[in-house]
Structures are given as C-alpha cells and as structure tokens.
Design an enzyme around this catalytic site. Structure first.
Site, PDB file in Angstrom:
ATOM      1  CG  ASP A  26     -24.699 -41.221   1.881  1.00 19.64           C
ATOM      2  OD1 ASP A  26     -25.150 -40.106   2.217  1.00 19.64           O
ATOM      3  OD2 ASP A  26     -24.218 -42.020   2.710  1.00 19.64           O
TER       4      ASP A  26
HETATM    5  C1  BGC Z   1     -24.860 -40.019   5.537  1.00 17.74           C
HETATM    6  C2  BGC Z   1     -26.314 -40.359   5.324  1.00 17.74           C
HETATM    7  C3  BGC Z   1     -27.157 -39.133   5.521  1.00 17.74           C
HETATM    8  C4  BGC Z   1     -26.702 -38.062   4.559  1.00 17.74           C
HETATM    9  C5  BGC Z   1     -27.492 -36.781   4.670  1.00 17.74           C
HETATM   10  C6  BGC Z   1     -24.445 -38.840   4.722  1.00 17.74           C
HETATM   11  O1  BGC Z   1     -23.185 -38.415   5.105  1.00 17.74           O
HETATM   12  O2  BGC Z   1     -24.064 -41.127   5.234  1.00 17.74           O
HETATM   13  O3  BGC Z   1     -26.699 -41.366   6.201  1.00 17.74           O
HETATM   14  O4  BGC Z   1     -28.508 -39.434   5.358  1.00 17.74           O
HETATM   15  O5  BGC Z   1     -25.350 -37.786   4.814  1.00 17.74           O
HETATM   16  O6  BGC Z   1     -27.217 -36.096   5.821  1.00 17.74           O
END
Ligand code: BGC
Length: 747
Positions: A286
C-alpha cells in the site's frame, strides 16, 4: 495520516517539466524496439516462460527499476521519470529495449479515480458494498469489466480496486469499499470483479491484505488475532478471491499483524499467499506501506509504492552486499512480468479512447437496481402506483440535485463537479463530500408525471413535516458519508436526520426512507415508517434506479451483505480503538520519513475471533435490526423439497417458487451448522444462487458446497480439516429465515 493531494502531483509534474526534463526527452527512451522477434514476445508461450526469458535479459538496474514506483508528493521522494505518469496513483517505467511497457496504475474501486483533474470522464458504479448486496456474480463481473474498459480508455493497465477486508468493524470508514462481513460472499464477489477486469486486459489487484479493518491509526496499529480466526474469516475472503480470479496483484496493508507489518509479514505473504494459495502474481505495498528492504523482500513483498525509499538504491545495495539474494530479486521481477503477460497488457496494450459514457450509465443503473435492498414494506406501501398517487413530498439529503458518494482514494469525480456546488466548481478534494448529479427529485417526477412532487431540504424538521402532512406519500432521503482516512464515530445517521425522519413519520403514515450509506445505520424510527430502502452510494445513475424501485418498474432482489444491529452497544467492540498521539503524524514536512521509519505501534485485539458479523450476533444471542442476507421483494417466495447428498462434495438441491404475482429474483441462501466438536459459531454461509422466477414459476436449485467451506482451519496441522460428525444444512431467504433443514453425517 497520509493524504493524496492529487493537485499537488500535477503541480509537481509541471515543476519537473520546468527543470528541463521534458516529456519528449523521456519518451525518446521508449523508442521503437529493435528486437521485435524477441522470444519473450511469443504470445503462445506460457506467461511464466515469457517472464523467465525477460528476467534473463535484464540488467540489475532494470530489475531494480521494476521494484518501485516513481513517487507521489508528500508520500515519497519523486523521481524525474514520474513526468511520464498518466496521472494515476502509480507509474513504473517500461523497459523499451525488452519491449516491456510501463505499468500505469490507477485507483479504481467503484470507477476510475482522478479522471476530473486529468480532463477525463469515468462512470461511478454503485459502491462496492452495493455490488456485494446484489449477490449476483454476473453483475460483479460486469462491474469489473466496465472499470477495466474505462481504465484502458484512459491509458491505464493496472487497477487498484478489489477491496475485500471483512467488515469486522462496521464503523470502518471504508466499509463502502468492501464486500461485507462474510468471507465466502466477499471472496466470490471480488473474484468476479477481478475476472471481469482481467478479461479486459488490465492487471487486477486485491487489497488490503490483511486485517486493515479500521482506518484510525492504520499506519501504526498492530492487530492481534489468532491464526484460526484469521484463516477462517478475513484471509478466507482473500483466498477465494485470489483462487477464483488469479488476480495479478495483491496489495499488502499498512497495519501490523501479530507484530510484523503486513508488508513484511512472512506468514501472510509467503507462507499463506504464495506457498499455500499458490499465488503467482506480485505483492505491491500500500502507498507508504513498505518499511524495509531486506526484511520485506525476504517476507515476500515484491514491489514498493509509491516511490523508492527501500526498493531502489537501498535494495540495490542489499543485493550487491548479498543481504538480498539475486534469486529473491529475480522472483520479485518475475512475478511482476508474469502478471503483465498473463493479463495481456504486453500483447494488447491500452490505447486511449473515448469512454462510452452512455454505456457506462446504463450498466451503473442496472447494477444499482440489482443492489438496492428493500428493508421494510408495511401494508405493501411500495411499489407506489403512479396512476393513483397525487402528491409526493421529497425530503432531505440534497435529493433535489444529487446522491452522496464514498470518499478517499476510491473517489470518482462527477461530471460537472459536485452537484451541490455551482456547475464547474467543487473539485473533488480529499475528503470533500461529493454529491453525484443524479437527482432523486427529477427521477421521481419522471415516474409520476401527474403528481404534485414538492421538495424540502429537511434542514428544518418542522417545515419538512408540514410538507409531508399535505402529501399522499413522504419520501425522506437520508445519508451517512464515509471515506478512507476516517472512521465513523457512530452508526447513527448524522446531522439530526433521525429527528427529521421521526417528525416526518409522525406527520405522514406513508413515509418511505431511502438510505444512502456505506455502513449499517441504527434506525430508532424503523417501526414508525412504512418503507425503508437501502440504496448505498448509488453511483452515476443512483436516482433513476431508486425511482424505478419505488414505482415498481424494478422488483428489488438484493440482500444485506452486512448485519444491521439494533444498537451500537451490540457490536463486539464498544468503540474503535484510537491511536495515541505518538502513533500518528501531524502534518510534519517530511511525514513520509516518519511513516517509513515506523510509528510506535498501538494494539487492537480482535478477541471476537471467528465471530464476525452475523456469527457474532448468532453466538451471542443478540437480536438485530435487519439480519445478514435479508431483503424483501414485491413478490413472495416459497422454499421446498430440500435434498442433501454427500459424495466428493455436499450436494444441496431444493425448489424455490414465486408465490406472488410479479416476476422477481430471489437470492436463495444455504448455511451450515458444523458439528458441536468443531467449536464454531452457530452457522455459516456455504453457498447461494440468485434465481429469476416469473410469477407462479418454480425452479429447482442445485448447489455443490465446496468442502473447504464446511471445514475448520486446524492450526496445529496448519491445514483445513473437515471435522467428522453431523452437519445441518439450512436453506432460505436470509440468515434468520431458513425454513428448510437437513442433517448429514460427514466422515
Ligand atoms: C489506499 C489504497 C490506495 C492507495 C493508492 C492508499 O492510501 O489505502 O487503497 O489504492 O492509497 O492511492
């Protein structure tokens, strides 16, 4: 808290251009390939072989370049190469000499994110939890396919959607992005979304692996949970999703699980995901979820996003010094390439094109029509009869202009901007409440052209009640907004909406409430209104779908993927555990450094264990407001003729009859109670079928129950185990209405 300031990113890209690194100078690197006949480009070879051929040709620097993205402002250092990003959440430059294209990654939970700021358009589907409420695998497939077509039209080849964290904690601000509280329902549905995406040649991604069940303190929290509970609930949803779709990627989550960060958790990433489930794709962190090079690499993290903190120079040094073996590095790269070949993004790269707006609207509406749950319908209040109703009061939740959507990285930009702002204004900034321009008032007027349909904003309950008093029917729209990066303080409707509904209901006995929520809400007024619809976050065409259900053009067929408790006091945990001050960031200039280094952990213990959702209420004998799997229809169904036979699997067959006078579709659910000695909650969902039936029609339904769905996870043996003994199979229309039962003995 890490925010995704998307406008900042655009500014940064401009900044890079000013520094003199122009788009054209970088695109020159992506020049024509001189090895068109490279053996890896032979599309008849299996993806693994092709990936191996490419890895053999790669230099160390090329390999390293594949292990990380090119940065995001505020979240990581930026690489000049990010100038070639398509404007999405991630960008991994390609390797032109080997004919390997770039990976252009976009968030795409219920539609493609950030299209607005890129001057593009994308369709908002109903929220993911709504998709799950359809219990319709074909709708889920279509959901994914639509997202993938729009991703490709906008130049992306990888999606970040596929949220499947189990709803252990319904106050989680991302409940709308997930698929409910049951692992089999959630796993099957996310698997279908991924299949739909990958069939359109986009790399699919399932997230957030694992136990990221609340947003508060997500970068610091350590989740304590026993292995058996995790395997049979939260991880089972991922297991089914991965197995059914061969998703190209799995995103590891921010939090720690039993001591280790999910993105450096060997048990989760290697022992379970890669070895036991035989996952062939790659693990992507993530955004800011990576905290080391050697430890994360050994644990099974293949790719760091958004930039290179650990998986760039630091990883190169670790490889050169022997701290990370070359074979391990090669495996990371192999997995990424394999997913690229397997999903078709190498052989069939996306080409930017016009998004099919009309087609998208139609699909969004159809899926919402399948997803709206009819929760209450006293005295057959619904459907409304357009020929008879002469006056309607439409009240609340900006229902004159729009319907709310879920926020965070899932946010889709509405065409024309936020419906409650002047046209063109109201950009979708992080955690703004975004209302889609789909007007319930207009849609209701369209359904009842001869009725006097009046609107009241509901800000003053007394005026709203006065309007309701004069009307044949009052329809109150009520909402609960939620988003990534926050949790709900409570399951009550905000902004005095409970009071508004109670006052309107007191003024008009024909009051119908339409809920726009991602999580379950408590309803102190439930007995006072005659109808309740759960419309979730309804997407681009939510209003039309709601109006068609209200007036009976569509017969509701959805069922709840989450239990609606009577009171918050009935939840396993009184409140969400909030992080102490030292476990959060506070807008420091180099926040990313603090997060990367690791915030001090705080603890959550999921001691309800196996008892997630309905399993908790069943086991604890707590009455609920609306049970899991529940939903009414404008017709009625009868269940009969249950037969259960055992062989390789347990085969369940029964008859469903539409006993009413209109066509409908019934979600027929099969549950099992395991033998006492298994030590399980009273029952679990083991299968279902959504059956279309004309008035008076009967159909035989046959369901083969996967033996794993009847098993427990034996931690000592580290394996699934079918406990010998007597199993009760139960069939019916909700987890609390199961008229058919039969016992079988399994050895
Ligand atoms: C989120 C993800 C997301 C990623 C990219 C993160 O903060 O938890 O779900 O895909 O950012 O934007």
């Amino acid at each position: 808290m890490n925010l995704h300031g998307s406008s900042i990113r655009t500014t940064l890209q401009l900044g890079i251009a000013i520094l003199g690194i122009t788009l054209s100078s970088i695109s020159a690197q992506v020049g024509t390939d001189h090895r068109a006949s490279a053996p890896s480009m032979n599309s008849s070879l299996p993806p693994d072989e092709r990936a191996a051929l490419v890895v053999k040709e790669m230099t160390l620097d090329e390999k390293i370049s594949f292990l990380h993205g090119t940065g995001m402002v505020g979240l990581s250092p930026m690489s000049p190469l990010s100038v070639n990003s398509n404007g999405g959440a991630g960008y991994v430059p390609g390797i032109p000499r080997l004919r390997i294209p770039a990976i252009q990654i976009s968030d795409a939970a219920y539609g493609v994110r950030q299209s607005g700021e890129n001057g593009r358009y994308s369709t908002a589907l109903p929220a993911n939890v709504a998709g799950a409420a359809s219990w319709d695998p074909e709708a889920a497939y279509e959901y994914g396919a639509l997202i993938a077509r729009e991703l490709r039209a906008q130049g992306y080849n990888m999606s970040l959607g596929g949220g499947v964290n189990l709803t252990r904690e319904p106050r989680n601000g991302r409940t709308f992005e997930y698929m409910g509280e049951d692992p089999i329902l959630a796993g099957k549905m996310v698997g279908q979304v991924m299949r739909g995406e990958q069939a359109e040649h986009v790399i699919g991604d399932i997230k957030h692996y694992a136990m990221n069940d609340q947003e508060s303190g997500r970068n610091a929290v350590n989740v304590n949970i026993d292995k058996r509970s995790m395997r049979e609930s939260d991880l089972l949803a991922f297991e089914i999703g991965v197995r059914e779709s061969n998703a190209g990627a799995v995103m590891c989550s921010y939090n720690r699980v039993n001591g280790d960060y999910a993105c450096e958790n060997k048990y989760l990433l290697t022992d379970v995901l890669k070895k036991e489930w035989n996952f062939k794709g790659f693990v992507v962190s993530d955004w800011q979820g990576t905290h080391s090079a050697a430890k994360a690499s050994a644990a099974g993290l293949d790719h760091e996003e958004p930039g290179e903190i650990f998986y760039g120079e630091a990883m190169k040094k670790a490889v050169e010094s022997g701290h990370v073996p070359m074979a391990e590095l090669d495996d990371h790269v192999h997995r990424i390439l394999r997913s690229m070949f397997a999903s078709g993004v190498v052989d069939d790269p996306p080409e930017k094109s016009v998004v099919d707006v009309a087609g998208g609207f139609e699909i969004a509406q159809k899926i919402e029509e399948q997803s709206i749950v009819l929760l209450r319908n006293e005295h057959a209040q619904l459907p409304l009869n357009a020929a008879k109703v002469t006056s309607i009061a439409v009240i609340g939740a900006h229902s004159d202009v729009g319907m709310i959507s879920g926020g965070g990285s899932a946010q889709v930009d509405p065409p024309g901007g936020n419906a409650i702002m002047p046209p063109g204004q109201g950009r979708t900034t992080w955690q703004a409440h975004i209302w889609f321009p789909t007007s319930p008032l207009k849609a209701i007027r369209g359904q009842a052209p001869h009725a006097n349909v009046q609107y009241d904003p509901g800000t003053d309950p007394t005026t709203a009640a006065a309007l309701a008093r004069k009307a044949d029917v009052a329809i109150v729209f009520a909402y609960q907004w939620e988003s990534e990066g926050m949790d709900l303080d409570s399951l009550s409707l905000p902004e005095h909406q409970d009071d508004l509904i109670a006052k309107v209901a007191a003024a008009n006995p024909h009051t119908v409430v339409v809920l726009e929520t991602g999580s379950p809400v408590t309803m102190p007024w439930a007995d006072q209104v005659s109808g309740i619809l759960e419309a979730w976050y309804g997407g681009s065409r939510g209003a039309e779908a709601v109006a068609r259900v209200l007036f009976g053009e569509v017969n509701p067929s959805a069922k709840l993927p989450n239990t609606f408790p009577k009171s918050e006091a009935d939840l396993p945990h009184r409140s969400i555990v909030k992080p102490p001050r030292q476990s959060t960031t506070h807008g420091e200039p180099d926040e990313w450094k603090i997060i990367a280094a690791g915030l001090p952990p705080f603890q959550i213990t999921y001691d309800e264990g196996l008892k997630v959702g309905y399993k908790w209420y069943d086991a604890e004998h707590k009455q609920v407001l609306f049970p899991f799997g529940y939903g009414l229809s404008y017709t009625t169904y009868n269940y009969s003729d249950l037969k259960v036979t055992t062989g390789k699997s347990v085969h369940v067959s029964f008859k469903v009859t539409n006993t009413g006078d209109r066509a409908g579709a019934e979600v027929a659910e099969v549950y099992a109670a395991l033998p006492e000695s298994a030590g399980e909650p009273p029952k679990r969902l083991v299968g279902w079928s959504k059956v279309k039936l004309n008035a008076g029609e009967s159909k035989e339904v046959a369901i083969d129950v996967d033996p794993e769905y009847l098993s427990i996870f034996n931690v000592e043996r580290d394996a699934w185990q079918l406990v010998p003994g007597s199993y009760v199979l139960m069939v019916g229309g909700s987890s609390q209405n199961l008229p058919l039962k039969e016992s079988v003995t399994l050895k």
